[in-house]
Design a protein around this motif. Structure first.
Motif, mmCIF file in Angstrom:
data_model
loop_
_atom_site.group_PDB
_atom_site.id
_atom_site.type_symbol
_atom_site.label_atom_id
_atom_site.label_comp_id
_atom_site.label_asym_id
_atom_site.label_seq_id
_atom_site.Cartn_x
_atom_site.Cartn_y
_atom_site.Cartn_z
ATOM 1 N N ALA A 10 0.793 -1.319 0.010
ATOM 2 C CA ALA A 10 0.082 0.069 0.109
ATOM 3 C C ALA A 10 0.947 1.323 0.081
ATOM 4 N N GLY A 11 2.009 1.035 0.831
ATOM 5 C CA GLY A 11 2.903 2.411 1.003
ATOM 6 C C GLY A 11 3.543 2.668 -0.453
ATOM 7 N N VAL A 12 3.893 1.871 -1.277
ATOM 8 C CA VAL A 12 4.497 2.222 -2.657
ATOM 9 C C VAL A 12 3.652 2.491 -3.555
ATOM 10 N N ILE A 14 -8.285 3.251 5.441
ATOM 11 C CA ILE A 14 -8.055 3.854 4.484
ATOM 12 C C ILE A 14 -7.505 2.749 3.202
ATOM 13 N N THR A 15 -8.388 3.110 2.093
ATOM 14 C CA THR A 15 -8.255 1.849 0.898
ATOM 15 C C THR A 15 -7.155 2.596 -0.215
ATOM 16 N N VAL A 16 -6.457 1.618 -0.384
ATOM 17 C CA VAL A 16 -5.435 2.048 -1.558
ATOM 18 C C VAL A 16 -5.618 1.016 -2.638
ATOM 19 N N THR A 17 -6.029 1.404 -3.686
ATOM 20 C CA THR A 17 -6.461 0.669 -5.111
ATOM 21 C C THR A 17 -5.582 1.050 -6.294
ATOM 22 N N CYS A 69 -5.988 -2.654 -0.974
ATOM 23 C CA CYS A 69 -5.239 -2.739 0.284
ATOM 24 C C CYS A 69 -6.200 -2.082 1.452
ATOM 25 N N THR A 70 -6.402 -2.227 2.559
ATOM 26 C CA THR A 70 -7.251 -1.869 3.625
ATOM 27 C C THR A 70 -6.301 -1.582 4.786
#
Length: 159
Positions: A36-38, A69-72, A136-137
């Motif tokens: 998620a971070g990258v 927080i959701t990263v898609t 990613c959650t």
């Protein structure tokens, strides 16, 4: 076993392993947070959420956000040449927008995708790492507990 039976067995095993690689995958904990971070810096997340994800990846769990927080990403495709060893890039797709990163940023994405268990692929002097349907959650409340939880990702290996 006869040769024909061995051939059928080998082909069956090959097809089964190919199907497994194409199946949806998951990861959690530190690997999910890294993934998620990258991806987050290039995603359409609000700036406040991008800053929180960056803080988590940097080791700071004390962020002002308490909601998940959701990263898609629709697709992440990274390439590195094994001929021109200075060549590395990643394309990250979010809907109709695609961001291309090169150099150390691409290397970080490439390595993190590999760390998440995506099998490499290669052709004609290029090594690929690719995934699609990344989601990613991150749960700031759970991450703040520092007990190993709060980050989960799902994706499909390959593109």
């Amino acid at each position: 076993m006869r040769l024909g039976q061995l051939t059928i067995l080998a082909c069956s095993l090959l097809l089964a392993s190919s199907a497994t690689w194409a199946a949806p995958a998951t990861t959690s904990g530190s690997v999910a947070l890294a993934l998620a971070g990258v991806v987050a810096p290039y995603s359409p997340l609000p700036a406040k959420e991008k800053k929180a994800v960056a803080a988590f990846l940097g080791g700071d769990s004390n962020v002002p956000i308490t909601r998940k927080i959701t990263v898609t990403a629709d697709k992440v495709v990274c390439r590195a040449s094994n001929v021109d060893i200075t060549s590395r890039s990643c394309e990250l797709s979010f809907g109709s927008k695609t961001h291309t990163v090169r150099g150390s940023e691409a290397n970080a994405v490439f390595a993190t995708v590999a760390l998440a268990g995506v099998p490499p692929d290669g052709a004609a002097g290029t090594i690929y790492e690719a995934l699609s349907k990344l989601s990613c959650t991150l749960d700031p409340k759970v991450i703040k507990d520092k007990a190993g939880g709060g980050a989960d990702c799902s994706f499909e290996p390959g593109n």
